[in-house]
Motif scaffolding. Sequence first.
Motif, PDB file in Angstrom:
ATOM      1  N   TRP A 152       0.861  -1.281  -0.082  1.00  0.00           N
ATOM      2  CA  TRP A 152       0.021  -0.031  -0.153  1.00  0.00           C
ATOM      3  C   TRP A 152       0.941   1.254   0.080  1.00  0.00           C
ATOM      4  O   TRP A 152       0.288   2.372  -0.601  1.00  0.00           O
ATOM      5  N   VAL A 153       1.936   1.186   0.449  1.00  0.00           N
ATOM      6  CA  VAL A 153       3.143   2.214   0.391  1.00  0.00           C
ATOM      7  C   VAL A 153       3.141   2.676  -1.075  1.00  0.00           C
ATOM      8  O   VAL A 153       3.229   3.842  -1.484  1.00  0.00           O
ATOM      9  N   PHE A 154       3.878   1.538  -1.733  1.00  0.00           N
ATOM     10  CA  PHE A 154       4.102   1.618  -3.117  1.00  0.00           C
ATOM     11  C   PHE A 154       2.849   2.165  -4.069  1.00  0.00           C
ATOM     12  O   PHE A 154       2.873   2.664  -4.924  1.00  0.00           O
ATOM     13  N   SER A 155       1.558   1.693  -3.516  1.00  0.00           N
ATOM     14  CA  SER A 155       0.461   1.922  -4.148  1.00  0.00           C
ATOM     15  C   SER A 155       0.137   3.412  -4.015  1.00  0.00           C
ATOM     16  O   SER A 155      -0.092   4.265  -5.067  1.00  0.00           O
ATOM     17  N   LEU A 156       0.330   4.005  -2.757  1.00  0.00           N
ATOM     18  CA  LEU A 156       0.284   5.520  -2.682  1.00  0.00           C
ATOM     19  C   LEU A 156       1.170   6.327  -3.686  1.00  0.00           C
ATOM     20  O   LEU A 156       0.830   7.313  -4.085  1.00  0.00           O
ATOM     21  N   MET A 157       2.549   5.841  -3.670  1.00  0.00           N
ATOM     22  CA  MET A 157       3.603   6.558  -4.296  1.00  0.00           C
ATOM     23  C   MET A 157       3.234   6.544  -5.827  1.00  0.00           C
ATOM     24  O   MET A 157       3.272   7.426  -6.521  1.00  0.00           O
ATOM     25  N   TRP A 158       2.694   5.231  -6.329  1.00  0.00           N
ATOM     26  CA  TRP A 158       2.029   5.264  -7.754  1.00  0.00           C
ATOM     27  C   TRP A 158       1.052   6.227  -7.988  1.00  0.00           C
ATOM     28  O   TRP A 158       1.167   6.772  -9.134  1.00  0.00           O
ATOM     29  N   GLY A 159       0.276   6.341  -7.168  1.00  0.00           N
ATOM     30  CA  GLY A 159      -1.150   7.153  -7.115  1.00  0.00           C
ATOM     31  C   GLY A 159      -0.422   8.691  -7.129  1.00  0.00           C
ATOM     32  O   GLY A 159      -0.941   9.205  -8.194  1.00  0.00           O
ATOM     33  N   VAL A 160       0.160   9.070  -6.455  1.00  0.00           N
ATOM     34  CA  VAL A 160       0.755  10.376  -6.492  1.00  0.00           C
ATOM     35  C   VAL A 160       1.711  10.727  -7.755  1.00  0.00           C
ATOM     36  O   VAL A 160       1.465  11.971  -8.102  1.00  0.00           O
ATOM     37  N   LEU A 161       2.492  10.000  -8.106  1.00  0.00           N
ATOM     38  CA  LEU A 161       3.573  10.125  -9.095  1.00  0.00           C
ATOM     39  C   LEU A 161       2.763  10.201 -10.377  1.00  0.00           C
ATOM     40  O   LEU A 161       2.909  11.160 -11.244  1.00  0.00           O
ATOM     41  N   CYS A 162       1.840   8.991 -10.543  1.00  0.00           N
ATOM     42  CA  CYS A 162       1.206   9.268 -12.050  1.00  0.00           C
ATOM     43  C   CYS A 162       0.025  10.011 -12.027  1.00  0.00           C
ATOM     44  O   CYS A 162       0.000  10.432 -13.158  1.00  0.00           O
ATOM     45  N   SER A 163      -0.280  10.805 -10.876  1.00  0.00           N
ATOM     46  CA  SER A 163      -1.406  12.005 -11.149  1.00  0.00           C
ATOM     47  C   SER A 163      -0.501  13.319 -11.249  1.00  0.00           C
ATOM     48  O   SER A 163      -1.473  14.300 -11.120  1.00  0.00           O
ATOM     49  N   LEU A 164       0.720  13.245 -11.229  1.00  0.00           N
ATOM     50  CA  LEU A 164       1.344  14.834 -11.008  1.00  0.00           C
ATOM     51  C   LEU A 164       0.999  15.631 -12.568  1.00  0.00           C
ATOM     52  O   LEU A 164       0.937  16.593 -12.201  1.00  0.00           O
ATOM     53  N   PRO A 165       0.880  15.112 -13.775  1.00  0.00           N
ATOM     54  CA  PRO A 165       0.684  16.116 -14.614  1.00  0.00           C
ATOM     55  C   PRO A 165      -0.836  16.723 -14.186  1.00  0.00           C
ATOM     56  O   PRO A 165      -0.871  17.937 -14.878  1.00  0.00           O
ATOM     57  N   HIS A 166      -1.767  16.006 -13.801  1.00  0.00           N
ATOM     58  CA  HIS A 166      -2.873  16.704 -13.770  1.00  0.00           C
ATOM     59  C   HIS A 166      -2.869  17.269 -12.495  1.00  0.00           C
ATOM     60  O   HIS A 166      -3.371  18.449 -12.499  1.00  0.00           O
TER      61      HIS A 166
END
Length: 242
Positions: A183-197
Amino acid sequence: MRHRFQLLLCTCAASVVAARAFHGPSSRGQHLHQRALIKRPNSLSRTSSPALSRGLHAAQIIPRGGTTASILMADPSVVFENAPFIQSTAIFAFANGVGCILSLVGKTQIHVDLLGTGSFCLAALPALFGKGAALSRIKISAAAVTLWSVKLAGFLLFRIIKLGEDKRLSDLFASASGTISFWVFSLMWGVLCSLPHALGSTSSSLGISAATITGAVVYGIGLIMETTADYQKWTFKADNPG
């Protein structure tokens, strides 16, 4: 684990570079420009492009030698606000935190992809329906993220209901450390992938119409390709079990 971390770093760097290239300098960069001794003329400088003239203003800087030098600076009316990015990060943290707790206390995996992928939709909703998100490019971006998130989370939910469990996660969720790390990696994935928006939502710039249209076309093509690939993979595995 090392390769995943490197992939996250590369995604972060690419997202930040893309956002800065599209939305221009940060508020700190504009502040440093304004600290210079500037004498503005009464009219805009003449440029070869009328579109450029509308987005830029001319300024005269008076250095110590007394001579003047004319430069072009970004439109000072553009405002950068960190609240949308902070709000988006908080939503991702809350959704993944809830998912982690459910994984620790429960034995089901139904919530994993629903919260992990669905959190993108939750993070985009404030920009899509909020009163402050008046810019069309922000609403288009939020609508695109919401559509993708709902589509993918719905498919993954349907898949886990049909299969009962994801064998790749069964061993990982067998221990508390494995569950928390997921879930830590899931959080990092979500935040990083949403950066452009998320970073795009922090700027009041109207953006570039051609870039918005191009991005929408590329998004549409990518969405169709992803949906087709998921369908083909699902039907192939259904016809060839094991």
